[in-house]
Design a protein around this motif. Sequence first.
Motif, PDB file in Angstrom:
ATOM      1  N   ASP A  89      15.543 -37.265 136.755  1.00  0.00           N
ATOM      2  CA  ASP A  89      15.325 -37.376 135.370  1.00  0.00           C
ATOM      3  C   ASP A  89      16.215 -38.420 134.840  1.00  0.00           C
ATOM      4  O   ASP A  89      15.816 -39.202 133.882  1.00  0.00           O
TER       5      ASP A  89
ATOM      6  N   ARG B   6      15.355 -41.731 132.742  1.00  0.00           N
ATOM      7  CA  ARG B   6      15.769 -41.907 131.293  1.00  0.00           C
ATOM      8  C   ARG B   6      16.362 -43.571 131.235  1.00  0.00           C
ATOM      9  O   ARG B   6      16.271 -43.912 130.226  1.00  0.00           O
TER      10      ARG B   6
ATOM     11  N   ALA C 111       9.058 -40.303 127.120  1.00  0.00           N
ATOM     12  CA  ALA C 111      10.366 -40.346 126.830  1.00  0.00           C
ATOM     13  C   ALA C 111      10.764 -38.850 126.480  1.00  0.00           C
ATOM     14  O   ALA C 111      11.897 -38.346 126.774  1.00  0.00           O
TER      15      ALA C 111
ATOM     16  N   LEU D 156      14.852 -37.784 126.531  1.00  0.00           N
ATOM     17  CA  LEU D 156      15.453 -39.108 125.999  1.00  0.00           C
ATOM     18  C   LEU D 156      15.468 -38.980 124.502  1.00  0.00           C
ATOM     19  O   LEU D 156      14.228 -38.625 123.883  1.00  0.00           O
TER      20      LEU D 156
END
Lengths: 212, 212
Positions: B127, B131, B174, B179
């Motif tokens: 992840d 990001r 996102a 994020l």
Amino acid sequence: MRFYGFFRSSSSYRCRIAFNLKGIRPEFVPINLRRNEHRDAAFLAKNPQGLLPALEVDGAVLTQSLAIIEWLDETQPGLRLLPEDATKRAQVRAFAQIIACEIHPLQNLRVLNFVKENYDQDRNGADDWARHWIAEGLTACEAIAARHVRNGTFTFGDQPGLADICLIPQMFSADRFGLDTALYPRLREIRAACEALPAFADAHPARQPDVQ
Amino acid sequence: MRFYGFFRSSSSYRCRIAFNLKGIRPEFVPINLRRNEHRDAAFLAKNPQGLLPALEVDGAVLTQSLAIIEWLDETQPGLRLLPEDATKRAQVRAFAQIIACEIHPLQNLRVLNFVKENYDQDRNGADDWARHWIAEGLTACEAIAARHVRNGTFTFGDQPGLADICLIPQMFSADRFGLDTALYPRLREIRAACEALPAFADAHPARQPDVQ
């Protein structure tokens, strides 16, 4: 028309082929990616994203190689780089996008540097990463090109176009990373046909004024 | 017209928005990527590359979301998804390609799996990778969108189009990777304007018949 590029950049290489096929000679401004010139104030004033390639035309700055090439084809006379028929045009764009959206983004410099720095990979480890994604993408390209083999000399017919414009720089990258392209016999045939044309040969990185 | 997609696939999501904006309802055939249905013989017979999305129309199978959307815009009546003016069209395509060529390819499932398996990363490590690239790309998108803010409600004017079609699924991703999008205030405004429209809201992954 002013073109900002770098001899080794694949996406600059695509644009150079397109200019040559159209018979256009934009003023060339070399931007040295290795010296981070794409982050210099002078270039950022033109293109705030600091991306290559860029084409300055009538005060506008166009970016992204596929968008630049489609713009050229829509506005400039000469050889058509995309077919007239909408279905065929969609197939050519899809082939170009396998390269531009599925191979090239995974093997460019910023990604290789990230793999080296964050995952403790040496040069060979980063090259393994690049070869993996290039091989996966070229396998798809070979399957498509082989299905169209009866239709002509180039990927989609008897005239070179957008598919070939993307394919030849990607095969140059495959060589650079040491990938054996013997598994892609149809792509090699297409490459040989393209490289026999001055439009492709003159666009090769080794023939650019900023080659190092 | 028959559309092969998956509720969570970003590129399927792009096509769904485009169908809705055009007022088209293709027959939907769900292909479950988690169950590897894109590798089943039934789907490979349609699309030998095993890629989603795919659009079957008059016996031809079109692939790659941007190529499908350009085909729709060229052949189907209704709202124009790309501007008439060639320079503006190039700018819209460039924005779409920042997402389709520079962000999305780096955060899709096959790449995350490779990072986990080859570089000993757990879910959180993968992840982090996602990001990083989403943030880099959305920063470029925010800068471009902010320069065009006076020109309308959406990324490039008062009508939604190809840029918004790519942006909204990318912002959904996102969120999915955790994020924080507070750094992209203009993109958030555009997202709010888009999500108020049924064409975007109805295309959301959570509203698809194959949602899990």
